[in-house]
Design a protein around this motif. Structure first.
Motif, PDB file in Angstrom:
ATOM      1  N   PHE A  51     142.981  77.996 139.858  1.00  0.00           N
ATOM      2  CA  PHE A  51     143.776  78.316 140.749  1.00  0.00           C
ATOM      3  C   PHE A  51     144.343  79.665 140.820  1.00  0.00           C
ATOM      4  CE2 PHE A  51     143.540  73.806 140.041  1.00  0.00           C
ATOM      5  CZ  PHE A  51     142.972  73.184 141.059  1.00  0.00           C
ATOM      6  N   VAL A  52     144.525  80.275 141.841  1.00  0.00           N
ATOM      7  CA  VAL A  52     145.174  81.649 141.981  1.00  0.00           C
ATOM      8  C   VAL A  52     146.334  81.751 143.180  1.00  0.00           C
ATOM      9  CG1 VAL A  52     144.440  84.058 142.400  1.00  0.00           C
ATOM     10  CG2 VAL A  52     142.863  82.550 141.214  1.00  0.00           C
ATOM     11  N   VAL A  53     147.373  82.260 142.581  1.00  0.00           N
ATOM     12  CA  VAL A  53     148.332  82.482 143.673  1.00  0.00           C
ATOM     13  C   VAL A  53     148.304  84.185 143.909  1.00  0.00           C
ATOM     14  CG1 VAL A  53     150.844  82.566 144.229  1.00  0.00           C
ATOM     15  CG2 VAL A  53     149.690  80.507 143.351  1.00  0.00           C
ATOM     16  N   GLN A  54     148.098  84.679 144.684  1.00  0.00           N
ATOM     17  CA  GLN A  54     147.931  86.145 144.912  1.00  0.00           C
ATOM     18  C   GLN A  54     149.107  86.630 145.789  1.00  0.00           C
ATOM     19  OE1 GLN A  54     145.639  88.257 143.348  1.00  0.00           O
ATOM     20  NE2 GLN A  54     146.972  89.937 144.150  1.00  0.00           N
ATOM     21  N   THR A  55     149.832  87.571 145.651  1.00  0.00           N
ATOM     22  CA  THR A  55     150.748  88.172 146.543  1.00  0.00           C
ATOM     23  C   THR A  55     150.272  89.755 146.845  1.00  0.00           C
ATOM     24  OG1 THR A  55     152.210  88.771 144.752  1.00  0.00           O
ATOM     25  CG2 THR A  55     152.609  86.528 145.724  1.00  0.00           C
ATOM     26  N   GLY A 145     158.945  92.529 152.049  1.00  0.00           N
ATOM     27  CA  GLY A 145     158.028  91.568 152.400  1.00  0.00           C
ATOM     28  C   GLY A 145     156.678  91.630 152.120  1.00  0.00           C
ATOM     29  N   GLY A 146     155.891  90.797 152.524  1.00  0.00           N
ATOM     30  CA  GLY A 146     154.460  90.612 152.036  1.00  0.00           C
ATOM     31  C   GLY A 146     153.987  89.223 152.370  1.00  0.00           C
ATOM     32  N   SER A 147     152.752  89.143 151.582  1.00  0.00           N
ATOM     33  CA  SER A 147     152.187  87.898 151.968  1.00  0.00           C
ATOM     34  C   SER A 147     151.579  87.259 150.787  1.00  0.00           C
ATOM     35  CB  SER A 147     150.969  88.004 152.997  1.00  0.00           C
ATOM     36  OG  SER A 147     150.171  88.982 152.343  1.00  0.00           O
ATOM     37  N   TYR A 148     151.201  85.904 150.764  1.00  0.00           N
ATOM     38  CA  TYR A 148     150.816  85.220 149.620  1.00  0.00           C
ATOM     39  C   TYR A 148     149.443  84.099 149.940  1.00  0.00           C
ATOM     40  CZ  TYR A 148     152.599  81.040 151.177  1.00  0.00           C
ATOM     41  OH  TYR A 148     153.218  79.714 152.077  1.00  0.00           O
ATOM     42  N   THR A 149     148.760  84.081 148.886  1.00  0.00           N
ATOM     43  CA  THR A 149     147.581  83.098 149.234  1.00  0.00           C
ATOM     44  C   THR A 149     147.414  82.115 147.724  1.00  0.00           C
ATOM     45  OG1 THR A 149     145.758  84.536 148.465  1.00  0.00           O
ATOM     46  CG2 THR A 149     146.035  84.404 150.621  1.00  0.00           C
ATOM     47  N   LEU A 150     147.321  80.840 148.209  1.00  0.00           N
ATOM     48  CA  LEU A 150     146.971  80.188 146.994  1.00  0.00           C
ATOM     49  C   LEU A 150     145.509  79.643 147.316  1.00  0.00           C
ATOM     50  CD1 LEU A 150     147.396  78.244 144.590  1.00  0.00           C
ATOM     51  CD2 LEU A 150     148.090  76.408 146.253  1.00  0.00           C
ATOM     52  N   SER A 151     144.561  79.705 146.276  1.00  0.00           N
ATOM     53  CA  SER A 151     143.204  79.547 146.311  1.00  0.00           C
ATOM     54  C   SER A 151     142.466  78.942 145.017  1.00  0.00           C
ATOM     55  CB  SER A 151     142.536  80.879 146.935  1.00  0.00           C
ATOM     56  OG  SER A 151     142.419  81.868 145.978  1.00  0.00           O
ATOM     57  N   TYR A 152     141.288  78.449 145.216  1.00  0.00           N
ATOM     58  CA  TYR A 152     140.750  77.948 143.794  1.00  0.00           C
ATOM     59  C   TYR A 152     139.284  78.234 143.933  1.00  0.00           C
ATOM     60  CZ  TYR A 152     138.524  74.120 146.452  1.00  0.00           C
ATOM     61  OH  TYR A 152     137.890  73.329 147.332  1.00  0.00           O
ATOM     62  N   GLY A 153     138.600  78.149 142.682  1.00  0.00           N
ATOM     63  CA  GLY A 153     137.166  78.338 142.638  1.00  0.00           C
ATOM     64  C   GLY A 153     136.683  77.516 141.505  1.00  0.00           C
ATOM     65  N   ALA A 154     135.490  76.777 141.507  1.00  0.00           N
ATOM     66  CA  ALA A 154     135.076  76.185 140.404  1.00  0.00           C
ATOM     67  C   ALA A 154     134.723  77.243 139.124  1.00  0.00           C
ATOM     68  CB  ALA A 154     133.642  75.597 140.709  1.00  0.00           C
ATOM     69  N   VAL A 155     135.162  76.544 138.013  1.00  0.00           N
ATOM     70  CA  VAL A 155     134.881  77.314 136.757  1.00  0.00           C
ATOM     71  C   VAL A 155     133.435  76.866 136.210  1.00  0.00           C
ATOM     72  CG1 VAL A 155     135.670  77.846 134.430  1.00  0.00           C
ATOM     73  CG2 VAL A 155     137.316  77.962 136.190  1.00  0.00           C
ATOM     74  N   PRO A 156     132.474  78.000 136.056  1.00  0.00           N
ATOM     75  CA  PRO A 156     131.341  77.378 135.482  1.00  0.00           C
ATOM     76  C   PRO A 156     131.377  76.878 134.069  1.00  0.00           C
ATOM     77  CG  PRO A 156     131.023  79.749 136.194  1.00  0.00           C
ATOM     78  CD  PRO A 156     132.748  79.366 136.276  1.00  0.00           C
ATOM     79  N   GLU A 157     130.866  75.838 133.775  1.00  0.00           N
ATOM     80  CA  GLU A 157     130.622  75.145 132.572  1.00  0.00           C
ATOM     81  C   GLU A 157     129.998  75.927 131.224  1.00  0.00           C
ATOM     82  OE1 GLU A 157     131.717  72.221 131.994  1.00  0.00           O
ATOM     83  OE2 GLU A 157     132.365  72.142 134.046  1.00  0.00           O
TER      84      GLU A 157
END
Length: 187
Positions: A51-55, A145-157
């Motif tokens: 999971f990634v929170v990017q500002t 001021g700015g913006s943020y996103t919370l996203s996810y991606g699968a981690v390879p095994e």
């Protein structure tokens, strides 16, 4: 040999599949001198996720967790055909860690459901267990001021990484073998 190595590489890379793009769970904007608190959620099946929170700008006092819930239901044979004993819900917190001034990461593994039975000739006791994923909490302060996103991606095994390394090694070995045999000259 070269074709054999290229064939292995093609199979390994085909099995790896395309790189998964990040899936956005939550996003928003903030003004200067805001205190931002967010608590979104999403539903994910078994797997390992990053999971990634990017500002868009560096922020102050960032704090956050990705949370999964493990539910266990216990069943007991009470002698009259009733199977009830209780249950337990246990949260697992993965704290976001800062990797640069505007990016924070957390990783969680969501386990597949399981059912376990104990006892002799028939069902006497047992339990089932499943993970629910995921809830999030994060907060920060900002001076601009700015913006943020919370996203996810699968981690390879790890097994997939090993297969890819073996495939690239086979291609490298085949190319080296081909180059070695091509440089031999007969006079």
């Amino acid at each position: 040999m070269y074709r054999w190595g290229m064939g292995i590489a093609a199979i390994v890379l085909a099995g790896a599949g395309p790189a998964q793009a990040a899936t956005v769970i939550d996003s928003g904007t903030f003004d200067a001198d805001d205190f931002v608190y967010e608590s979104p959620s999403t539903t994910l099946g078994p797997g390992r996720y990053r999971f990634v929170v990017q500002t868009s700008v560096p922020v102050d006092g960032f704090f956050g967790d990705a949370i999964k819930q493990t539910t266990t239901n216990f069943y007991c044979d009470e002698g009259d055909g009733e199977f009830a004993c209780g249950g337990d819900d246990v949260p697992t917190y993965a704290s976001f860690t800062q990797v640069n001034p505007s990016r924070y990461l957390a990783t969680l593994t969501v386990d597949a459901p399981q059912t376990v039975y104990f006892g002799g000739g028939g069902f006497e006791t047992g339990y089932d267990e499943f993970d629910s994923c995921c809830e999030f909490e994060f907060s920060f302060e900002t001076t601009q001021g700015g913006s943020y996103t919370l996203s996810y991606g699968a981690v390879p095994e790890p097994a997939l990484w090993m297969l890819m390394i073996l495939g690239f090694g086979a291609v490298g070995g085949a190319m080296r073998k081909r180059r070695t045999t091509a440089s031999v000259s007969y006079a």
